[in-house]
Design an enzyme around this catalytic site. Structure first.
Site, PDB file in Angstrom:
ATOM      1  N   TYR A 142       2.912  -4.399  10.002  1.00  0.00           N
ATOM      2  CA  TYR A 142       3.096  -2.970  10.270  1.00  0.00           C
ATOM      3  C   TYR A 142       4.079  -2.735  11.412  1.00  0.00           C
ATOM      4  CZ  TYR A 142      -0.863  -1.251   7.452  1.00  0.00           C
ATOM      5  OH  TYR A 142      -1.702  -0.897   6.442  1.00  0.00           O
ATOM      6  N   LYS A 191      -4.528 -16.457   5.846  1.00  0.00           N
ATOM      7  CA  LYS A 191      -3.867 -17.141   4.729  1.00  0.00           C
ATOM      8  C   LYS A 191      -3.193 -18.374   5.325  1.00  0.00           C
ATOM      9  CE  LYS A 191      -2.674 -17.288   0.369  1.00  0.00           C
ATOM     10  NZ  LYS A 191      -3.627 -17.458  -0.739  1.00  0.00           N
ATOM     11  N   ASP A 223      -7.555 -14.198  -0.100  1.00  0.00           N
ATOM     12  CA  ASP A 223      -7.763 -13.982  -1.538  1.00  0.00           C
ATOM     13  C   ASP A 223      -9.211 -14.296  -1.915  1.00  0.00           C
ATOM     14  OD1 ASP A 223      -7.173 -16.625  -0.896  1.00  0.00           O
ATOM     15  OD2 ASP A 223      -6.034 -17.033  -2.723  1.00  0.00           O
ATOM     16  N   ASP A 247      -6.404  -3.793   6.233  1.00  0.00           N
ATOM     17  CA  ASP A 247      -6.187  -2.521   5.533  1.00  0.00           C
ATOM     18  C   ASP A 247      -6.728  -2.643   4.109  1.00  0.00           C
ATOM     19  OD1 ASP A 247      -5.093   0.077   5.022  1.00  0.00           O
ATOM     20  OD2 ASP A 247      -3.437  -0.888   3.966  1.00  0.00           O
ATOM     21  N   ASP A 251     -10.633  -1.172   2.480  1.00  0.00           N
ATOM     22  CA  ASP A 251     -10.751  -0.239   1.348  1.00  0.00           C
ATOM     23  C   ASP A 251     -11.692  -0.818   0.294  1.00  0.00           C
ATOM     24  OD1 ASP A 251      -9.013   1.700   2.345  1.00  0.00           O
ATOM     25  OD2 ASP A 251      -8.004   1.960   0.423  1.00  0.00           O
TER      26      ASP A 251
HETATM   27  C1  IPM Z   1      -5.632   3.269   6.994  1.00  0.00           C
HETATM   28  C2  IPM Z   1      -4.481   3.875   6.246  1.00  0.00           C
HETATM   29  C3  IPM Z   1      -3.233   3.731   7.097  1.00  0.00           C
HETATM   30  C4  IPM Z   1      -3.001   2.245   7.330  1.00  0.00           C
HETATM   31  C5  IPM Z   1      -1.994   4.418   6.522  1.00  0.00           C
HETATM   32  C6  IPM Z   1      -2.236   5.887   6.282  1.00  0.00           C
HETATM   33  C7  IPM Z   1      -0.784   4.203   7.377  1.00  0.00           C
HETATM   34  O1  IPM Z   1      -4.348   3.278   4.999  1.00  0.00           O
HETATM   35  O2  IPM Z   1      -5.971   3.788   8.081  1.00  0.00           O
HETATM   36  O3  IPM Z   1      -6.206   2.310   6.502  1.00  0.00           O
HETATM   37  O4  IPM Z   1      -2.420   1.564   6.461  1.00  0.00           O
HETATM   38  O5  IPM Z   1      -3.404   1.742   8.374  1.00  0.00           O
HETATM   39 MG    MG Z   2      -5.888   1.885   4.531  1.00  0.00          MG
END
Ligand code: IPM
Ligand code: MG
Length: 356
Positions: A142, A191, A223, A247, A251
């Protein structure tokens, strides 16, 4: 106590869930005798519209001068075509970095009341899901050098993923300390079979672990971890990993708990000032319809009370009120199931306030 809270109302469903969260905080203030002073700090799409940039200096100053920052969610289709450095996401990344928030804590917890909402089979969820992802937040791909250039007649793009030892050390400490307050087990995800940055990650985390002989450390390739999270999530207590892996895994982790709308997150640096937000996005498809689930946002207010303000009883009052509302059978549309009562964002907020 008097606390200054910077408020980033956000975009799409952002203002709706923020309104309910502020109502909850006001209720806490009233009940426990505190004063919360809110100061708006436009960021994201709202700031692009008003100031032409996603994070104006005045908003950043407001955040840096506050005791803590509340954020809902930023972004939406309206700003999809603006150049990358002006996008709402760029504002969020700059804010994280400027505040030095290197530790992002994202719990994945299956609420008993929402067991049937998990997409995993009962045979998998029967052992429960209760782990946290500790994600490094201001390093890696990032924040490495980004570059797009024309090479041999075609475009070539790269993003450098790099970590220095001190960046790995400090996040590893957060993970071990978090584990100490939980089931004392850290799984470091990398990784290392391919990436140099991951080899250094593994070596450094292993070194930091010597300070925590009471915590069990294991290592896993990313993975495999993605697979293990759906195969047997009960094996995890604390997962620590770098920014991009975190990230993605966070999710995935939120999805298996049934509702991404329920999960709060906190981002902290070396001090007590943090940034607290739900992990979901700005849900443009339901904006303005009073259908959003404010619970992830409200639970992140509880995290703020606990971690930034050390208001433990207050945090528990908010969490208990959320539990009670779920037990009473109230649900927003994203987590509705048979026999439950569907309410809107405002009404869920009101029920939670009422129970505080
Ligand atoms: C998160 C989001 C952010 C990230 C985006 C919106 C930049 O996906 O907070 O997980 O990738 O960190
Ligand atoms: Mg995210």
């Amino acid at each position: 106590m008097i606390k200054n809270i910077a408020v980033i109302r956000g975009d799409c469903i952002g203002p709706e869930i923020m309104e309910q969260t502020v109502a909850v905080l006001d209720k806490v203030a009233e009940k426990f005798g505190h004063t919360f002073i809110y100061k708006e700090a436009p960021m994201g799409g709202e700031a692009i519209d008003k100031f032409g940039e996603p994070l104006p200096q005045s908003s950043l100053d407001t955040c840096l001068q506050s005791d803590s920052v509340r954020l809902s969610a930023v972004g939406g289709p309206k700003w999809d075509s603006v150049p990358k450095e002006k996008r709402p996401e760029a504002g969020l990344l700059r804010l994280r970095s400027a505040m030095g928030l290197y530790a992002n804590i994202r719990p994945a917890k299956l609420f008993d009341e929402l067991r049937e909402a998990s997409p995993l089979k009962p045979s998998i969820t029967q052992n429960g899901i209760d782990f946290v992802v500790v994600r490094e937040l201001i390093g890696g791909a990032y924040f490495g050098e980004h570059k797009t250039e024309k090479l041999d007649g075609e475009f070539y793009a790269q993003d450098i993923m790099g970590y220095s030892e001190h960046e790995i050390e400090r996040i590893a400490h957060v993970a071990f300390q978090t584990a100490r307050k939980r089931r004392k087990s850290v799984c470091s995800v990398d990784k290392a079979n391919v990436l140099d940055s991951s080899k250094l990650w593994r070596k450094t985390v292993t070194k930091v672990a010597e300070n925590y002989p009471d915590v069990r450390l294991s290592h896993m390739y990313v993975d495999n971890c993605a697979m293990q999270i759906v195969r047997d999530p009960s094996q995890f207590d604390v997962i620590v990993t770098e920014n991009l892996f975190g990230d993605i895994l966070s999710d995935e982790a939120s999805m298996i708990t049934g509702s991404i709308g329920m999960i709060p997150s906190s981002s902290l640096g070396d001090g007590t000032r943090g940034l607290y937000e739900p992990i979901h996005g700005s849900a443009p498809d339901i904006a303005g319809t009073n259908a959003a689930n404010p619970i992830g946002m409200i639970l992140s207010a509880a995290m703020m009370l606990r971690y930034s303000f050390n208001m433990l009883e207050e945090a528990k009052a908010v969490e208990d009120a959320v539990d009670a509302v779920l037990k009473a059978g109230f649900r927003t549309g994203d987590m509705i199931s048979e026999g439950k009562i569907q309410l809107g964002c405002r009404e869920i907020g009101r029920e939670i306030c009422f129970r505080i």
